[in-house]
Design an enzyme around this catalytic site. Structure first.
Site, PDB file in Angstrom:
ATOM      1  N   ARG A 154      44.703  31.152  31.462  1.00  0.00           N
ATOM      2  CA  ARG A 154      45.258  30.896  30.122  1.00  0.00           C
ATOM      3  C   ARG A 154      46.655  30.305  30.201  1.00  0.00           C
ATOM      4  O   ARG A 154      47.064  29.532  29.329  1.00  0.00           O
ATOM      5  CB  ARG A 154      45.209  32.180  29.280  1.00  0.00           C
ATOM      6  CG  ARG A 154      43.773  32.611  28.960  1.00  0.00           C
ATOM      7  CD  ARG A 154      43.742  33.964  28.270  1.00  0.00           C
ATOM      8  NE  ARG A 154      44.226  35.042  29.095  1.00  0.00           N
ATOM      9  CZ  ARG A 154      43.481  35.794  29.897  1.00  0.00           C
ATOM     10  NH1 ARG A 154      42.183  35.579  29.989  1.00  0.00           N
ATOM     11  NH2 ARG A 154      44.013  36.763  30.612  1.00  0.00           N
ATOM     12  N   GLU A 190      46.241  46.854  39.012  1.00  0.00           N
ATOM     13  CA  GLU A 190      46.077  48.271  38.687  1.00  0.00           C
ATOM     14  C   GLU A 190      45.132  48.938  39.698  1.00  0.00           C
ATOM     15  O   GLU A 190      45.381  50.031  40.180  1.00  0.00           O
ATOM     16  CB  GLU A 190      45.508  48.375  37.278  1.00  0.00           C
ATOM     17  CG  GLU A 190      46.000  49.588  36.546  1.00  0.00           C
ATOM     18  CD  GLU A 190      45.556  49.542  35.098  1.00  0.00           C
ATOM     19  OE1 GLU A 190      45.213  48.445  34.603  1.00  0.00           O
ATOM     20  OE2 GLU A 190      45.531  50.609  34.476  1.00  0.00           O
TER      21      GLU A 190
HETATM   22  P1  AMP Z   1      50.524  41.855  35.396  1.00  0.00           P
HETATM   23  O1  AMP Z   1      50.522  41.197  36.744  1.00  0.00           O
HETATM   24  O2  AMP Z   1      50.275  43.313  35.462  1.00  0.00           O
HETATM   25  O3  AMP Z   1      51.803  41.513  34.635  1.00  0.00           O
HETATM   26  O4  AMP Z   1      49.302  41.258  34.561  1.00  0.00           O
HETATM   27  C1  AMP Z   1      49.414  40.027  33.938  1.00  0.00           C
HETATM   28  C2  AMP Z   1      48.159  39.211  34.069  1.00  0.00           C
HETATM   29  O5  AMP Z   1      46.988  39.991  33.799  1.00  0.00           O
HETATM   30  C3  AMP Z   1      48.180  38.073  33.063  1.00  0.00           C
HETATM   31  O6  AMP Z   1      47.689  36.903  33.703  1.00  0.00           O
HETATM   32  C4  AMP Z   1      47.278  38.539  31.928  1.00  0.00           C
HETATM   33  O7  AMP Z   1      46.446  37.495  31.505  1.00  0.00           O
HETATM   34  C5  AMP Z   1      46.434  39.678  32.525  1.00  0.00           C
HETATM   35  N1  AMP Z   1      46.510  40.911  31.725  1.00  0.00           N
HETATM   36  C6  AMP Z   1      46.993  42.105  32.128  1.00  0.00           C
HETATM   37  N2  AMP Z   1      46.879  43.048  31.179  1.00  0.00           N
HETATM   38  C7  AMP Z   1      46.328  42.434  30.111  1.00  0.00           C
HETATM   39  C8  AMP Z   1      45.980  42.871  28.767  1.00  0.00           C
HETATM   40  N3  AMP Z   1      46.176  44.133  28.356  1.00  0.00           N
HETATM   41  N4  AMP Z   1      45.452  41.945  27.922  1.00  0.00           N
HETATM   42  C9  AMP Z   1      45.251  40.663  28.336  1.00  0.00           C
HETATM   43  N5  AMP Z   1      45.551  40.196  29.571  1.00  0.00           N
HETATM   44  C10 AMP Z   1      46.083  41.064  30.456  1.00  0.00           C
END
Ligand code: AMP
Length: 173
Positions: free
Chosen positions: A58, A95
């Protein structure tokens, strides 16, 4: 623009307990999409940027709009195994488990200032991985932009020094 009203929320996706913020509902709404792109460009009107790095998938849509609007080079950070040329890669923790992003090494020009663009910041691990690659080649991070921030997941601890900007934050799941 009430972005909250436009963003589709899907409970328990991709796994139980996760509320998924689906920005594809913004792309469906031309007024909201235009608002997001205009705001994104406005956020950086006084920042020196030499190029954009956008994150699969995205983030590609937003990064392409920014690069087109400003006449800047656009580099893609892709999931492992998708890029045909010589790559630099960085693994990071999710996670559950881990993931790896790759960038064509020749595209990441040392000494340049790169703006990193994705759709949402959760823990900040994905953006930190891209920032690591940028710094590994001797380039620098001009900033980080995402439409949505989830600051309760403490992403400022990881990427706060890159001044992450978001258009809407959610404070709990
Ligand atoms: P992070 O590395 O934990 O910051 O996760 C960010 C990435 O995971 C981004 O590319 C988001 O598209 C996806 N992502 C993580 N959590 C969500 C969520 N609750 N809703 C949508 N996309 C998420």
């Amino acid at each position: 623009m009430n972005l909250d009203a436009v963003i589709r929320k899907v409970p328990d996706f991709p796994k139980p307990g996760i509320l998924f913020y689906d920005v594809t509902s913004i792309f469906l709404n031309p007024d909201a999409f235009r608002f997001v792109v205009d705001e994104m460009v406005r956020c950086y009107k006084d920042v020196q940027i030499d190029g954009i790095i956008s994150i699969e998938s995205r983030g590609f849509l937003l990064g392409a709009c920014f690069a087109y609007n400003k006449g800047l080079p656009l580099v893609l950070a892709r999931k492992k195994g998708k890029l045909p040329g010589k790559t630099i890669s960085q693994s990071y923790l999710l996670e559950y488990g881990s993931a790896t992003l790759e960038i064509h090494e020749a595209d990441l020009i040392p000494g340049k200032r790169w703006l990193i663009i994705d759709d949402l910041i959760a823990t900040g691990g994905t953006l930190q991985a891209v920032a690591n690659m940028i710094e590994k080649v001797g380039a620098s991070v001009a900033g980080i932009f995402s439409i949505i921030g989830l600051p309760f997941l403490n992403y400022h601890e990881k990427i706060g020094k890159y001044d992450p900007k978001t258009l809407i934050n959610y404070h709990s799941e």
